[in-house]
Design a protein around this motif. Sequence first.
Motif, PDB file in Angstrom:
ATOM      1  N   ASP B 120       0.835  -1.204   0.000  1.00  0.00           N
ATOM      2  CA  ASP B 120       0.000   0.000   0.000  1.00  0.00           C
ATOM      3  C   ASP B 120       0.861   1.241   0.000  1.00  0.00           C
ATOM      4  O   ASP B 120       0.537   2.233  -0.656  1.00  0.00           O
ATOM      5  CB  ASP B 120      -0.924   0.010   1.217  1.00  0.00           C
ATOM      6  CG  ASP B 120      -2.101  -0.932   1.057  1.00  0.00           C
ATOM      7  OD1 ASP B 120      -2.733  -1.263   2.071  1.00  0.00           O
ATOM      8  OD2 ASP B 120      -2.362  -1.348  -0.096  1.00  0.00           O
ATOM      9  N   TYR B 123       2.094   1.650  -3.503  1.00  0.00           N
ATOM     10  CA  TYR B 123       1.013   2.152  -4.376  1.00  0.00           C
ATOM     11  C   TYR B 123       0.857   3.655  -4.206  1.00  0.00           C
ATOM     12  O   TYR B 123       0.730   4.414  -5.167  1.00  0.00           O
ATOM     13  CB  TYR B 123      -0.284   1.422  -4.027  1.00  0.00           C
ATOM     14  CG  TYR B 123      -1.483   1.874  -4.829  1.00  0.00           C
ATOM     15  CD1 TYR B 123      -2.408   2.784  -4.289  1.00  0.00           C
ATOM     16  CD2 TYR B 123      -1.698   1.411  -6.131  1.00  0.00           C
ATOM     17  CE1 TYR B 123      -3.489   3.198  -5.029  1.00  0.00           C
ATOM     18  CE2 TYR B 123      -2.791   1.826  -6.862  1.00  0.00           C
ATOM     19  CZ  TYR B 123      -3.682   2.711  -6.310  1.00  0.00           C
ATOM     20  OH  TYR B 123      -4.765   3.131  -7.037  1.00  0.00           O
ATOM     21  N   SER B 127       1.599   6.442  -7.074  1.00  0.00           N
ATOM     22  CA  SER B 127       0.494   7.315  -7.495  1.00  0.00           C
ATOM     23  C   SER B 127       0.930   8.771  -7.461  1.00  0.00           C
ATOM     24  O   SER B 127       0.625   9.543  -8.378  1.00  0.00           O
ATOM     25  CB  SER B 127      -0.709   7.135  -6.573  1.00  0.00           C
ATOM     26  OG  SER B 127      -1.170   5.814  -6.619  1.00  0.00           O
TER      27      SER B 127
END
Lengths: 314, 136
Positions: B120, B123, B127
Motif C-alpha cells: 500500500d 502504491y 500514485s
Amino acid sequence: MPARYWGSREAASIRKATGLSDPITGMQRLADQLLDEGGWDQPPAPPAILASFQGVHEVRLATMQSAGRLVYRDSHLVIEINEEHSLGKRNFTADHEVSHTLLPTYAGQSIDDLETGMFLKGSEEELLCDIGAAALLLPPRWLRPHAVVGGPSISTLLDVASVFESSLEAAARQLTHLDCWPAAFICWEEGFRKDERVAKGQMMMSGFERFGGPRPKWRICRAYSTRSFHHFIPNNKSAEDTSLVAACCEGDRFTWGFEDFDLGNGPLKMYCENYYAPYRKGDTVRRRVISVLVAVPPQGNQPTVPSPTQMEIL
Amino acid sequence: MMLDNTKGKTMALHDRIKQRREEKGLAAIELAQRAEISKGYLSEIESGRASRPSGDVLFRIATVLGTTVADLLEREVRPASRAVHPMLRALATEEELPDEDVQMLAQIRFRGDQPETKEDWRYLYESIRRSIGRRP
C-alpha cells in the motif's frame, strides 16, 4: 479576552514539547532557547548561524517569486531568500524558515513561503513561524532597553530597525508587544472607502466628468498598539488632507505635534510623530506614512528629526 | 522542539570537530586559518580544554568543514522524522528511496490513518509520482 482556540498539530506539538498551554508563548520559548544556544548577548543574531544550529547548511539569496523557502540542494537542506527584498525583510524571512524547523512536527520537508510576516490567523503554522521569526529577530530581552530608553518615537523605531536589522513594521509590532509605554504605531497608505472603490475601466456617468472620480485619502491600513493604549484603531479610517499625516509627504518627510484623531468616538487630541516611509512591493512603489501616537508627548524639546532611510523592498 | 543536547550523544564536540577535520583531510592550521581563529585556540577546542565555543566560532568551523553546527553538536533537529511507519521504512530500505521522499510520505494521513502494508505504501508513492509526472 477569551483565549484563542488552537486546532493544529503544530500548536499541539509545541504545547507538548514546552509544557506551556499557549502555543505563542511556547514558540517564543523555543526561539529563546535557540538564541541561548548561540550565546549571543546583543543583536543581531545572524539568521545564517541560527539556521546552522538547526541543521540548515546555508542561507542564500535567490531569484524567486516567493519570500523564502526551505529546500534540498545536493541533498543538503538550505534556506533560499528572495534576493530583491530589503535586508530587514530578508532577515525576517530567514528567521521564519528557521522557525519552521523549530516546530516539533518538522520532519525535514521542503517548504515554500510565498509571503512572510503577515501574521495571518488562518494558518496556525505560518502564524507561529511569524511569531518565532519576530522572537529571533527582535528578542524582547534585547529590545526592552531600547524601548525604555528611547520612548515611543519615530527615532526609537528607526533606531531599533537599524540595530536589529529588521523592517520598520516588524520593529513596530515587537515594540508594541513589549507594552513599555501606552502608544500606537499606525501605517497609513492612500486608498478609498469601500463604497468609493470603482472597477477598473469603469466609465464616468455622462455629464459628471467635470466632477472627477473619488480621490484617495491617507487611510489606516495597519496599526500596532500596546495593551496600555486604550483606544480602538479602526481600519481604513482617513486622515484629513490638512493633517500632519498628509503634510509629512511634502518636503521634510517628518512632522510632529498635537492633532485631533477621530478614532470612531469623536476627535481625540493626541501627540503624533509622522514619518514618510514609502516602500516597494513587486514593481510598485507604495506611499506610506508611519505615525506614532501617544496621549502624552515625551519630555524635552522638539523630537529628533530622523535622517532619511533607504526605501524598503518588501 | 525542546533543545536537549545530552540525549543520544555518541561523541563529544571536540572529538567531532577533530573527526570532521580529519575526514576532510584538513590540517589543523588550515582549519584555524579558514575559520579565522588561532591555531592555539583550535588546539584547545579539539583537546577539550576550551569551554564551548561561541555560536559564531562554531559556525565558522562548521562552514569550513562543510557541515552544520547541528551536526557538530549532534543536535537532533528533526524529531518528527523518527515517526516513520515501519512498513514505509521497510519500503524505503528496499527501494533506496530518497530521505526527502520518505519524510514526505511519513506526513500523509487520511482521516488520521496511514497505509499498513508495504504494498500500500508502494502504491501511494507510485500514485504521487505518476500524478506529478502528468503535470504540463
